[in-house]
Design a protein around this motif. Structure first.
Motif, PDB file in Angstrom:
ATOM      1  N   UNK A 110       0.782  -1.370   0.011  1.00  0.00           N
ATOM      2  CA  UNK A 110      -0.103  -0.109   0.079  1.00  0.00           C
ATOM      3  C   UNK A 110       0.752   1.144   0.099  1.00  0.00           C
ATOM      4  N   UNK A 111       1.924   1.173   0.334  1.00  0.00           N
ATOM      5  CA  UNK A 111       2.990   2.454   0.437  1.00  0.00           C
ATOM      6  C   UNK A 111       3.691   2.402  -0.863  1.00  0.00           C
ATOM      7  N   UNK A 112       3.676   1.581  -1.861  1.00  0.00           N
ATOM      8  CA  UNK A 112       4.380   1.721  -2.928  1.00  0.00           C
ATOM      9  C   UNK A 112       3.654   2.106  -4.215  1.00  0.00           C
ATOM     10  N   UNK A 113       3.882   3.077  -4.874  1.00  0.00           N
ATOM     11  CA  UNK A 113       3.177   3.491  -5.999  1.00  0.00           C
ATOM     12  C   UNK A 113       3.871   3.269  -7.455  1.00  0.00           C
ATOM     13  N   UNK A 114       3.122   3.239  -8.340  1.00  0.00           N
ATOM     14  CA  UNK A 114       3.572   3.014  -9.709  1.00  0.00           C
ATOM     15  C   UNK A 114       3.591   4.385 -10.169  1.00  0.00           C
ATOM     16  N   UNK A 115       5.029   4.832 -10.070  1.00  0.00           N
ATOM     17  CA  UNK A 115       5.741   6.048 -10.538  1.00  0.00           C
ATOM     18  C   UNK A 115       5.431   6.403 -12.085  1.00  0.00           C
ATOM     19  N   UNK A 116       5.726   5.414 -12.869  1.00  0.00           N
ATOM     20  CA  UNK A 116       5.969   5.391 -14.198  1.00  0.00           C
ATOM     21  C   UNK A 116       5.684   4.103 -15.070  1.00  0.00           C
ATOM     22  N   UNK A 117       5.121   4.107 -16.043  1.00  0.00           N
ATOM     23  CA  UNK A 117       4.727   2.906 -16.705  1.00  0.00           C
ATOM     24  C   UNK A 117       4.517   3.072 -18.137  1.00  0.00           C
ATOM     25  N   UNK A 118       5.374   2.664 -19.123  1.00  0.00           N
ATOM     26  CA  UNK A 118       5.286   2.650 -20.336  1.00  0.00           C
ATOM     27  C   UNK A 118       5.516   1.387 -21.263  1.00  0.00           C
ATOM     28  N   UNK A 119       4.994   1.464 -22.705  1.00  0.00           N
ATOM     29  CA  UNK A 119       5.255   0.322 -23.334  1.00  0.00           C
ATOM     30  C   UNK A 119       5.902   0.823 -24.711  1.00  0.00           C
ATOM     31  N   UNK A 120       7.016   0.260 -25.159  1.00  0.00           N
ATOM     32  CA  UNK A 120       7.368   0.805 -26.313  1.00  0.00           C
ATOM     33  C   UNK A 120       7.314  -0.485 -27.351  1.00  0.00           C
ATOM     34  N   UNK A 121       7.172  -0.320 -28.614  1.00  0.00           N
ATOM     35  CA  UNK A 121       7.366  -1.385 -29.623  1.00  0.00           C
ATOM     36  C   UNK A 121       8.616  -2.120 -29.567  1.00  0.00           C
ATOM     37  N   UNK A 122       8.579  -3.440 -29.845  1.00  0.00           N
ATOM     38  CA  UNK A 122       9.619  -4.250 -30.169  1.00  0.00           C
ATOM     39  C   UNK A 122       9.720  -4.387 -31.469  1.00  0.00           C
ATOM     40  N   UNK A 123      10.712  -5.682 -31.730  1.00  0.00           N
ATOM     41  CA  UNK A 123      10.651  -5.937 -32.967  1.00  0.00           C
ATOM     42  C   UNK A 123       9.440  -6.718 -33.588  1.00  0.00           C
ATOM     43  N   UNK A 124       8.953  -6.425 -34.899  1.00  0.00           N
ATOM     44  CA  UNK A 124       8.123  -7.151 -35.414  1.00  0.00           C
ATOM     45  C   UNK A 124       8.114  -8.263 -36.269  1.00  0.00           C
ATOM     46  N   UNK A 125       7.572  -9.444 -36.022  1.00  0.00           N
ATOM     47  CA  UNK A 125       7.703 -10.548 -36.783  1.00  0.00           C
ATOM     48  C   UNK A 125       6.701 -10.407 -38.165  1.00  0.00           C
ATOM     49  N   UNK A 126       7.456 -10.740 -39.098  1.00  0.00           N
ATOM     50  CA  UNK A 126       6.965 -10.420 -40.487  1.00  0.00           C
ATOM     51  C   UNK A 126       6.583 -11.953 -41.092  1.00  0.00           C
ATOM     52  N   UNK A 127       5.179 -12.014 -41.591  1.00  0.00           N
ATOM     53  CA  UNK A 127       4.853 -13.418 -41.936  1.00  0.00           C
ATOM     54  C   UNK A 127       3.992 -13.116 -43.286  1.00  0.00           C
ATOM     55  N   UNK A 128       4.156 -13.994 -44.237  1.00  0.00           N
ATOM     56  CA  UNK A 128       3.289 -13.791 -45.276  1.00  0.00           C
ATOM     57  C   UNK A 128       1.915 -14.854 -45.193  1.00  0.00           C
ATOM     58  N   UNK A 129       0.982 -14.483 -45.957  1.00  0.00           N
ATOM     59  CA  UNK A 129      -0.479 -15.032 -46.037  1.00  0.00           C
ATOM     60  C   UNK A 129      -0.626 -14.876 -47.483  1.00  0.00           C
ATOM     61  N   UNK A 130      -1.349 -16.142 -48.096  1.00  0.00           N
ATOM     62  CA  UNK A 130      -1.490 -16.219 -49.523  1.00  0.00           C
ATOM     63  C   UNK A 130      -2.944 -15.182 -49.676  1.00  0.00           C
ATOM     64  N   UNK A 131      -3.045 -14.621 -50.838  1.00  0.00           N
ATOM     65  CA  UNK A 131      -4.058 -13.499 -50.879  1.00  0.00           C
ATOM     66  C   UNK A 131      -4.631 -13.937 -52.362  1.00  0.00           C
ATOM     67  N   UNK A 132      -5.560 -13.200 -52.611  1.00  0.00           N
ATOM     68  CA  UNK A 132      -6.486 -13.510 -53.780  1.00  0.00           C
ATOM     69  C   UNK A 132      -5.250 -13.144 -55.106  1.00  0.00           C
ATOM     70  N   UNK A 133      -5.613 -13.811 -56.239  1.00  0.00           N
ATOM     71  CA  UNK A 133      -4.994 -13.664 -57.690  1.00  0.00           C
ATOM     72  C   UNK A 133      -3.518 -13.744 -57.521  1.00  0.00           C
ATOM     73  N   UNK A 134      -3.017 -14.909 -56.569  1.00  0.00           N
ATOM     74  CA  UNK A 134      -1.573 -15.295 -56.614  1.00  0.00           C
ATOM     75  C   UNK A 134      -0.843 -14.364 -55.828  1.00  0.00           C
ATOM     76  N   UNK A 135      -1.504 -13.436 -55.049  1.00  0.00           N
ATOM     77  CA  UNK A 135      -0.471 -12.402 -54.239  1.00  0.00           C
ATOM     78  C   UNK A 135      -0.481 -12.795 -52.811  1.00  0.00           C
TER      79      UNK A 135
END
Length: 115
Positions: free
Chosen positions: A71-96
């Motif tokens: 009860x005596x401890x406060x969350x003074x600061x909290x933040x989120x930054x972006x990390x690396x993005x995992x890139x994946x491919x997915x089949x789409x229409x017309x062979x793309x």
């Protein structure tokens, strides 16, 4: 005023979704924040709660042997930054191929002993 930091990196949730949950606990005591997160029905609540517990434990280690109440401890600061993005491919229409971006987050929480 004693401070402690905890960081969790490469969490497989997008930063935007993490920030939604993080807004609920900023500026609260550790006890209140953990109570809120326990009843928050979002996937991001678990890693945030884990990081808050870690920051609280880090503060306990810094103050060597003294009993600290959540009860005596406060969350003074909290933040989120972006990390690396995992890139994946997915089949789409017309062979793309469409790109799917699986985003990751880096979470930082700073707690402060108020008394």
């Amino acid at each position: 005023m004693m401070e402690a930091v905890a960081k969790t990196k490469y969490v497989r949730i997008s930063p935007r979704k993490m920030r939604q949950v993080l807004q609920l606990v900023k500026g609260k005591t550790v006890e209140d924040a953990l109570d809120i997160l326990y009843f928050t029905n979002k996937r991001a609540a678990e890693p945030i709660a884990k990081t808050i517990k870690s920051a609280f434990a880090n503060l306990g280690n810094k103050e060597e042997g003294k009993r600290i109440d959540m009860r005596d401890v406060l969350i003074k600061n909290a933040y989120v930054n972006g990390g690396p993005t995992l890139k994946r491919l997915r089949p789409m229409s017309m062979g793309r191929a469409g790109r799917i971006r699986k985003r990751t987050s880096h979470l930082t929480i700073v707690v402060e002993h108020s008394s």
